[in-house]
Scaffold this motif. Structure first.
Motif, PDB file in Angstrom:
ATOM      1  N   VAL A 134     -12.789  -3.219 125.835  1.00 29.32           N
ATOM      2  CA  VAL A 134     -12.155  -3.008 124.528  1.00 29.32           C
ATOM      3  C   VAL A 134     -12.077  -4.325 123.762  1.00 29.32           C
ATOM      4  N   GLY A 135     -11.604  -5.369 124.440  1.00 27.84           N
ATOM      5  CA  GLY A 135     -11.517  -6.681 123.787  1.00 27.84           C
ATOM      6  C   GLY A 135     -12.869  -7.213 123.372  1.00 27.84           C
ATOM      7  N   ILE A 136     -13.883  -6.992 124.211  1.00 25.30           N
ATOM      8  CA  ILE A 136     -15.242  -7.458 123.894  1.00 25.30           C
ATOM      9  C   ILE A 136     -15.772  -6.746 122.656  1.00 25.30           C
ATOM     10  N   CYS A 137     -15.576  -5.436 122.581  1.00 24.11           N
ATOM     11  CA  CYS A 137     -16.066  -4.661 121.430  1.00 24.11           C
ATOM     12  C   CYS A 137     -15.400  -5.126 120.130  1.00 24.11           C
ATOM     13  N   VAL A 138     -14.097  -5.363 120.180  1.00 26.17           N
ATOM     14  CA  VAL A 138     -13.395  -5.846 118.986  1.00 26.17           C
ATOM     15  C   VAL A 138     -13.949  -7.198 118.554  1.00 26.17           C
ATOM     16  N   ALA A 139     -14.154  -8.096 119.526  1.00 23.96           N
ATOM     17  CA  ALA A 139     -14.664  -9.431 119.210  1.00 23.96           C
ATOM     18  C   ALA A 139     -16.048  -9.362 118.579  1.00 23.96           C
ATOM     19  N   LEU A 140     -16.922  -8.503 119.111  1.00 24.93           N
ATOM     20  CA  LEU A 140     -18.282  -8.387 118.578  1.00 24.93           C
ATOM     21  C   LEU A 140     -18.280  -7.794 117.168  1.00 24.93           C
ATOM     22  N   VAL A 141     -17.445  -6.769 116.950  1.00 26.50           N
ATOM     23  CA  VAL A 141     -17.379  -6.140 115.622  1.00 26.50           C
ATOM     24  C   VAL A 141     -16.861  -7.139 114.588  1.00 26.50           C
ATOM     25  N   MET A 142     -15.820  -7.874 114.931  1.00 27.26           N
ATOM     26  CA  MET A 142     -15.268  -8.863 114.001  1.00 27.26           C
ATOM     27  C   MET A 142     -16.268  -9.985 113.733  1.00 27.26           C
ATOM     28  N   GLY A 143     -17.042 -10.356 114.767  1.00 23.98           N
ATOM     29  CA  GLY A 143     -18.042 -11.395 114.576  1.00 23.98           C
ATOM     30  C   GLY A 143     -19.125 -10.992 113.591  1.00 23.98           C
ATOM     31  N   HIS A 144     -19.438  -9.688 113.547  1.00 26.33           N
ATOM     32  CA  HIS A 144     -20.467  -9.212 112.624  1.00 26.33           C
ATOM     33  C   HIS A 144     -19.906  -8.906 111.230  1.00 26.33           C
ATOM     34  N   LEU A 145     -18.617  -8.595 111.145  1.00 32.04           N
ATOM     35  CA  LEU A 145     -18.029  -8.259 109.852  1.00 32.04           C
ATOM     36  C   LEU A 145     -17.519  -9.489 109.109  1.00 32.04           C
ATOM     37  N   LEU A 146     -16.947 -10.436 109.825  1.00 31.82           N
ATOM     38  CA  LEU A 146     -16.339 -11.613 109.202  1.00 31.82           C
ATOM     39  C   LEU A 146     -17.262 -12.816 109.301  1.00 31.82           C
TER      40      LEU A 146
END
Length: 316
Positions: A134-146
Motif C-alpha cells: 500500500v505504501g509503495i503504491c502511494v509513493a509511486l502514484v505521488m511520484g508520477h503526479l507531483l
C-alpha cells in the motif's frame, strides 16, 4: 531554499498523509508503521530511483518475511536474527535482488524483535507485505503526479545553457580582440564539467530504462552531442587559458583573424586558422599554439552547431 528540496519534502509529506489516511480508513491495516516506512524508503527525488527502491522494498519484504517465518520456528532472539541474515543476504545476492538487501535486514530485525513470536505466521507475513505494498503504491502514484521527472527536457535545457555560455564567451573574446572591450573574467571550468557530467548521468539513466528510451536517445543524437561536448570541453578550457595568459602579457593585444572566427554569427569552415605575424607581437611558438588549438576548438564548435541545426530541421 533549494526548489528541489521543497518539492521532495512536499511529495514525501503528501505521500505519508495519504498513506496514513488509507490506514485509518481500512481497519485491515493494523500497523501503520509498515506502509509509512515503505513510503519513506521508496520516495526519492529521482523517479528512476523510486521505481528501483519500490522493487527492492517489495522483494526485501517478501524474502525477509518468509525467511524469518521459517527461522523463528526453530530459533529466537539474536541467534534467530543472525541465522536469518546468514540465509537472507546470500539468497538476495544470488537472485540479483541486492536492492532489497537493506529492507530485508530491517524486516528481519523488526519481525524477530517483537515481544510475541506467536504472531509470526503465514497470515502475519502476508498482511505485512500487503501493508507495505500500500505504501509503495502511494509513493509511486505521488511520484508520477507531483513534479514527474522529464530527463530529456532537462538534458536539452543543460545543452542550451552550455551553448549560450559558449556563444557569450566567444562574443566577449571577439570584442576584446578587436579592442572594443576589456577581456572577460576567467572561465569557471567547474560549472562546465558539472553540466556535462549531469547530461552524461541522465543519458546513462535513460539507457537503463528500456528500448523506448534508448530509441529516443538515438533519435535526438545524444550520443553524438555528449561526445562533442566531452571533446569540446578540454579545447574550450585550454583556449580560454591561452587567451587569458596572452591578455595578461599583452594588454592591448589585437587578433583580427581570430576575432572574426569567434563571432557567433560567423560560419566556421574547415580552413585552419592562420595568424599573420605582422599584425601582432606574438612569438612563433605562441602563434603556432594558438592556430592549432583554436582550429580544433572552432571545428568542434562548428560541428555542435551543425548538429543543432539538423535536430531543429528534424523537429519541424
Amino acid at each position: 531554499m533549494n526548489d528541489n528540496i521543497v518539492k521532495q519534502s512536499l511529495r514525501l509529506g503528501i505521500s505519508v498523509l495519504i498513506t496514513c489516511a488509507i490506514a485509518q480508513h481500512f481497519d485491515r491495516i493494523d500497523f501503520v508503521w509498515y506502509p509509512v516506512l515503505a513510503v519513506i524508503f521508496v520516495v526519492d527525488d529521482q523517479d528512476e530511483n523510486t521505481l528501483r527502491a519500490a522493487r527492492g522494498r517489495i522483494l526485501g519484504t517478501i524474502s525477509g518475511g518468509l525467511v524469518v517465518f521459517l527461522v523463528h520456528t526453530l530459533l529466537s532472539g539474536w541467534i534467530g536474527i543472525l541465522v536469518s541474515l546468514l540465509i537472507t543476504v546470500p539468497l538476495l545476492r544470488r537472485l540479483g535482488w541486492t536492492s532489497g538487501l537493506s529492507t530485508a535486514v530491517v524486516i528481519t530485525v523488526m519481525f524477530l524483535g517483537i515481544h510475541d513470536y506467536a504472531l509470526l505466521n503465514w497470515s502475519y507475513v502476508l498482511n505485512r507485505s500487503i501493508d507495505t505494498l500500500v505504501g509503495i503504491c502511494v509513493a509511486l502514484v505521488m511520484g508520477h503526479l507531483l513534479w514527474p521527472k522529464d530527463r530529456l527536457k532537462r538534458m536539452e535545457e543543460i545543452h542550451q545553457k552550455l551553448m549560450t555560455a559558449l556563444n557569450r564567451r566567444m562574443q566577449h573574446h571577439m570584442q576584446a580582440l578587436q579592442g572594443i572591450t576589456t577581456p572577460p573574467p576567467p572561465l569557471n571550468p567547474g560549472s562546465i564539467t558539472r553540466d556535462i557530467l549531469e547530461i552524461q548521468r541522465l543519458i546513462n539513466i535513460e539507457q537503463q530504462l528500456g528500448p523506448r528510451h534508448r530509441h529516443q536517445l538515438i533519435r535526438l543524437r545524444w550520443k553524438q552531442r555528449i561526445s562533442l561536448w566531452r571533446s569540446l570541453q578540454s579545447h574550450w578550457i585550454l583556449s580560454e587559458r591561452l587567451l587569458d595568459d596572452l591578455a595578461h602579457r599583452n594588454q592591448s593585444l589585437r587578433l583580427p583573424e581570430l576575432a572574426e572566427q569567434l563571432d557567433p554569427n560567423y560560419v566556421i569552415g574547415w580552413k585552419p586558422l592562420q595568424l599573420h605575424e605582422q599584425d601582432h607581437p606574438l612569438g612563433l611558438a605562441q602563434r603556432i599554439l594558438l592556430e592549432e588549438e583554436f582550429t580544433c576548438f572552432l571545428r568542434l564548435v562548428s560541428s555542435q552547431r551543425r548538429l543543432n541545426q539538423i535536430l531543429i530541421q528534424q523537429s519541424k
